[in-house]
Structure formats: C-alpha cells, structure tokens
Design a protein around this motif. Structure first.
Motif, PDB file in Angstrom:
ATOM      1  N   ASN A  10     -26.306  22.334  11.037  1.00  0.00           N
ATOM      2  CA  ASN A  10     -25.902  20.979  11.337  1.00  0.00           C
ATOM      3  C   ASN A  10     -25.792  20.180  10.053  1.00  0.00           C
ATOM      4  O   ASN A  10     -25.817  20.722   8.950  1.00  0.00           O
ATOM      5  CB  ASN A  10     -26.855  20.330  12.341  1.00  0.00           C
ATOM      6  CG  ASN A  10     -28.294  20.350  11.859  1.00  0.00           C
ATOM      7  OD1 ASN A  10     -28.543  20.237  10.668  1.00  0.00           O
ATOM      8  ND2 ASN A  10     -29.224  20.504  12.789  1.00  0.00           N
ATOM      9  N   SER A  11     -25.755  18.858  10.201  1.00  0.00           N
ATOM     10  CA  SER A  11     -25.486  18.022   9.045  1.00  0.00           C
ATOM     11  C   SER A  11     -26.639  17.977   8.043  1.00  0.00           C
ATOM     12  O   SER A  11     -26.515  17.371   6.989  1.00  0.00           O
ATOM     13  CB  SER A  11     -25.151  16.600   9.498  1.00  0.00           C
ATOM     14  OG  SER A  11     -26.193  16.100  10.312  1.00  0.00           O
ATOM     15  N   ASP A  12     -27.786  18.588   8.395  1.00  0.00           N
ATOM     16  CA  ASP A  12     -28.850  18.686   7.405  1.00  0.00           C
ATOM     17  C   ASP A  12     -28.486  19.666   6.297  1.00  0.00           C
ATOM     18  O   ASP A  12     -29.145  19.716   5.248  1.00  0.00           O
ATOM     19  CB  ASP A  12     -30.156  19.125   8.074  1.00  0.00           C
ATOM     20  CG  ASP A  12     -30.725  18.009   8.949  1.00  0.00           C
ATOM     21  OD1 ASP A  12     -31.326  18.360   9.981  1.00  0.00           O
ATOM     22  OD2 ASP A  12     -30.548  16.825   8.608  1.00  0.00           O
ATOM     23  N   ALA A 252     -32.130   9.476  15.460  1.00  0.00           N
ATOM     24  CA  ALA A 252     -32.165  10.087  14.126  1.00  0.00           C
ATOM     25  C   ALA A 252     -30.972  11.006  13.920  1.00  0.00           C
ATOM     26  O   ALA A 252     -30.350  11.024  12.847  1.00  0.00           O
ATOM     27  CB  ALA A 252     -33.477  10.854  13.941  1.00  0.00           C
ATOM     28  N   THR A 253     -30.630  11.766  14.963  1.00  0.00           N
ATOM     29  CA  THR A 253     -29.484  12.663  14.855  1.00  0.00           C
ATOM     30  C   THR A 253     -28.201  11.869  14.686  1.00  0.00           C
ATOM     31  O   THR A 253     -27.343  12.205  13.860  1.00  0.00           O
ATOM     32  CB  THR A 253     -29.395  13.556  16.112  1.00  0.00           C
ATOM     33  OG1 THR A 253     -30.566  14.359  16.200  1.00  0.00           O
ATOM     34  CG2 THR A 253     -28.186  14.468  16.044  1.00  0.00           C
ATOM     35  N   ARG A 255     -27.901   8.977  13.415  1.00  0.00           N
ATOM     36  CA  ARG A 255     -27.901   8.372  12.092  1.00  0.00           C
ATOM     37  C   ARG A 255     -27.448   9.403  11.053  1.00  0.00           C
ATOM     38  O   ARG A 255     -26.700   9.074  10.123  1.00  0.00           O
ATOM     39  CB  ARG A 255     -29.291   7.838  11.759  1.00  0.00           C
ATOM     40  CG  ARG A 255     -29.330   6.969  10.494  1.00  0.00           C
ATOM     41  CD  ARG A 255     -30.730   6.420  10.222  1.00  0.00           C
ATOM     42  NE  ARG A 255     -31.185   5.589  11.337  1.00  0.00           N
ATOM     43  CZ  ARG A 255     -32.221   5.844  12.101  1.00  0.00           C
ATOM     44  NH1 ARG A 255     -32.920   6.957  11.898  1.00  0.00           N
ATOM     45  NH2 ARG A 255     -32.585   5.029  13.074  1.00  0.00           N
ATOM     46  N   ARG A 256     -27.901  10.653  11.208  1.00  0.00           N
ATOM     47  CA  ARG A 256     -27.451  11.712  10.303  1.00  0.00           C
ATOM     48  C   ARG A 256     -25.950  11.912  10.408  1.00  0.00           C
ATOM     49  O   ARG A 256     -25.259  12.088   9.415  1.00  0.00           O
ATOM     50  CB  ARG A 256     -28.164  13.031  10.634  1.00  0.00           C
ATOM     51  CG  ARG A 256     -29.520  13.183  10.009  1.00  0.00           C
ATOM     52  CD  ARG A 256     -29.955  14.649   9.957  1.00  0.00           C
ATOM     53  NE  ARG A 256     -29.795  15.340  11.235  1.00  0.00           N
ATOM     54  CZ  ARG A 256     -30.713  15.337  12.180  1.00  0.00           C
ATOM     55  NH1 ARG A 256     -31.821  14.655  12.019  1.00  0.00           N
ATOM     56  NH2 ARG A 256     -30.501  16.002  13.296  1.00  0.00           N
ATOM     57  N   GLY A 259     -24.028   9.386   8.601  1.00  0.00           N
ATOM     58  CA  GLY A 259     -24.050   9.543   7.156  1.00  0.00           C
ATOM     59  C   GLY A 259     -23.312  10.769   6.675  1.00  0.00           C
ATOM     60  O   GLY A 259     -23.229  11.007   5.461  1.00  0.00           O
ATOM     61  N   THR A 260     -22.790  11.563   7.599  1.00  0.00           N
ATOM     62  CA  THR A 260     -22.047  12.763   7.228  1.00  0.00           C
ATOM     63  C   THR A 260     -20.576  12.407   7.065  1.00  0.00           C
ATOM     64  O   THR A 260     -20.016  11.694   7.897  1.00  0.00           O
ATOM     65  CB  THR A 260     -22.196  13.849   8.313  1.00  0.00           C
ATOM     66  OG1 THR A 260     -23.586  14.145   8.472  1.00  0.00           O
ATOM     67  CG2 THR A 260     -21.444  15.108   7.938  1.00  0.00           C
ATOM     68  N   VAL A 266     -19.907  18.729  12.529  1.00  0.00           N
ATOM     69  CA  VAL A 266     -21.346  18.766  12.808  1.00  0.00           C
ATOM     70  C   VAL A 266     -21.554  19.545  14.111  1.00  0.00           C
ATOM     71  O   VAL A 266     -20.598  19.811  14.853  1.00  0.00           O
ATOM     72  CB  VAL A 266     -21.931  17.349  12.939  1.00  0.00           C
ATOM     73  CG1 VAL A 266     -21.840  16.615  11.614  1.00  0.00           C
ATOM     74  CG2 VAL A 266     -21.220  16.564  14.042  1.00  0.00           C
TER      75      VAL A 266
END
Length: 287
Positions: A10-12, A252-253, A255-256, A259-260, A266
């Motif tokens: 994922n975007s992490d 939180a997801t 928000r990620r 920011g991607t 994603v």
C-alpha cells in the motif's frame, strides 16, 4: 474480514506501488467498469426469472406426464378387465343360446331339468357381468382425456366408455396444448434474454482483453493477482469505502492516501484490491 492483508503493498511503500502514466488511469478505470459489468451480467445469467419460469413449467409438465403415465397404466388394466368381462359375457350368451336350443329339442325330463338349471345360472351370471361391465365403464369415464388412445390397438371399444369421456378428452387436450404453448413461449423468452446477455458478455470480454493489453505489465500483474485472490482486480474508491470488501477505511488510511501522489495506485489495507481514486479532471470511457 477479520485480518488485514499484509502481502499487498500500500501507500506505506510507495516505491512498490505502480505508477499511472498518460492514459493508464482512464484505461484502468474503464477496465474496472467493464469487468464489473461482466460480473453483473454473469450473476444475472445465473438467476434469470425467465429461467426460473421455464424450470417451473417444465416441472409442471413432468408432473403432468407422470400423472398421465400412472393413469394410462390404470386404464390399461381396466381395458384388460373389460375385454375379459366381455369375453366371458360372449361365452355365456353362447351358452344361453345352446341351453334354449336344447330345451326346444330335448324331451327327456332329466335333461330338460339340467338345461333349465344351466340356463338360470347363465342368466344370473350374465346379469352380474353386465353390472361389472357398467362399473368398469363408469370408472373409465371418470379418467376423461387421460385414457384417450390408451388402448388404440384394442379390437372394438369396450362398451361406450370412450363416448362418455369425449368431452373431458377435448378439454384435456386443449389444456395440454395451452400448457405446451406456454412452455414454448417461456423457452423462447429465455433464449432471447440469455442470447442478448451472452452477446454482451462476448463483446465485453473482448473489450476487457484489449484494455488489459493496453495496461503496463506491472499494473496488469497486480490487477490480475487481486482478481485471482479476491474475484475483483480493482475498484473505484467510493469516498472512504472500499467497494470490494465494503469496509469503511479509517481516518489514518485516508490521510495516507491523501498524501500519496495521485499518479500512484494504492491498495485497500483490508482486502488488498487496487483502489482507483477520484481525480478532479479527466475520466474514463463509459461502459
């Protein structure tokens, strides 16, 4: 789902997420919609009301035929009984004629007594046979059209049972014709609907193949892996809800995701399916 997907990036891990370039977004989004339409049409094909109606009518026809076979079996037995009774009646009438002829010709008292006794027995038995024949004919009449033709090869019609059942036979034949016409109509409607759905599926499948061929290899591999694991390759992100697993993603997801970079794909952290995020401009072709 109780556990989150850990093998789908994922975007992490932005370095491993495919990047959409040029028209890739439109191509992928169009593929998502085409494949979704294919799934919907296949599901509809498996649960057509036209198919259910055909199955209902076929079962009714099968039940009618089973009843008809059972009734014809009974009819065959009754016709056999009638033939036997009439054969017995014919022999007794012949015996009665012989007894009457003997009484006219014989003068011996003992012989005449025997002939009179035999004549009485024959008359009494003939009366019983007439009652038996009438009862069997009434039984035949109650079966109506189901008996028509059950014994076409018989010599002569036992009594006139067929005449008593003629009205029922005509009504029954009309009913059978109506049921057959209704089944034929239902089958025709089912063929028309399934034919149209299959035509659309053929066109959509060919379009899906072309769209897949137009995708970059890395995106196609991810799409088909999700499709193999989840039955769906990618979905449009509906607000904060994944349209594959129908789970609302946490803040939180989201928000990620925000920011991607918009050109990077994603994945849903719950089911792992690729998520196509909305953009302010552009758009895919309509299916």
């Amino acid at each position: 789902m109780t556990g989150k997907v850990t093998d789908t990036v994922n975007s992490d891990h932005p370095a491993h997420d495919p990047v959409l370039r040029g028209g890739d977004r439109d191509t992928l989004l169009t593929l998502v919609r085409v494949d979704e339409r294919i799934r919907l049409l296949k599901a509809r094909l498996d649960a057509l009301p036209e198919t259910a109606e055909v199955e209902r009518l076929e079962e009714a026809e099968a039940a009618r035929r089973r009843r008809e076979i059972g009734t014809r079996r009974i009819a065959h037995d009754i016709y056999g009984t009638l033939r036997r009774l009439k054969a017995d009646s014919a022999r007794l009438r012949e015996r009665r004629r012989d007894d009457i002829a003997g009484l006219r010709a014989v003068t011996d008292p003992v012989r005449r007594r025997d002939l009179r006794h035999d004549l009485e027995v024959a008359e009494r038995r003939l009366a019983e046979l007439r009652e038996d024949i009438a009862r069997e004919q009434r039984t035949l009449a109650t079966f109506g059209h189901a008996l028509d033709g059950a014994e076409d090869s018989r010599e002569g019609n036992p009594g006139h049972a067929g005449d008593g059942a003629t009205g029922h036979g005509d009504a029954g034949r009309h009913g059978d014709t109506d049921a057959g016409a209704e089944l034929a109509r239902a089958r025709g409607e089912e063929r028309a609907v399934t034919g149209e759905i299959r035509r659309q599926l053929t066109e959509l499948a060919a379009r899906s193949v072309r769209l897949r061929a137009a995708l970059p290899h890395e995106i196609l591999v991810r799409y088909e892996r999700c499709e193999r694991d989840q039955g769906i390759g990618a979905v449009e992100l509906d607000g904060s809800t994944c349209r594959c697993c129908c789970i609302q993603l946490d803040t939180a997801t989201m928000r990620r995701f925000a920011g991607t970079p918009p050109d990077r794909l994603v994945s849903c952290p719950e089911c792992g399916v690729l998520l196509v995020r909305a953009v302010s401009s552009g758009g895919a072709d309509h299916v």
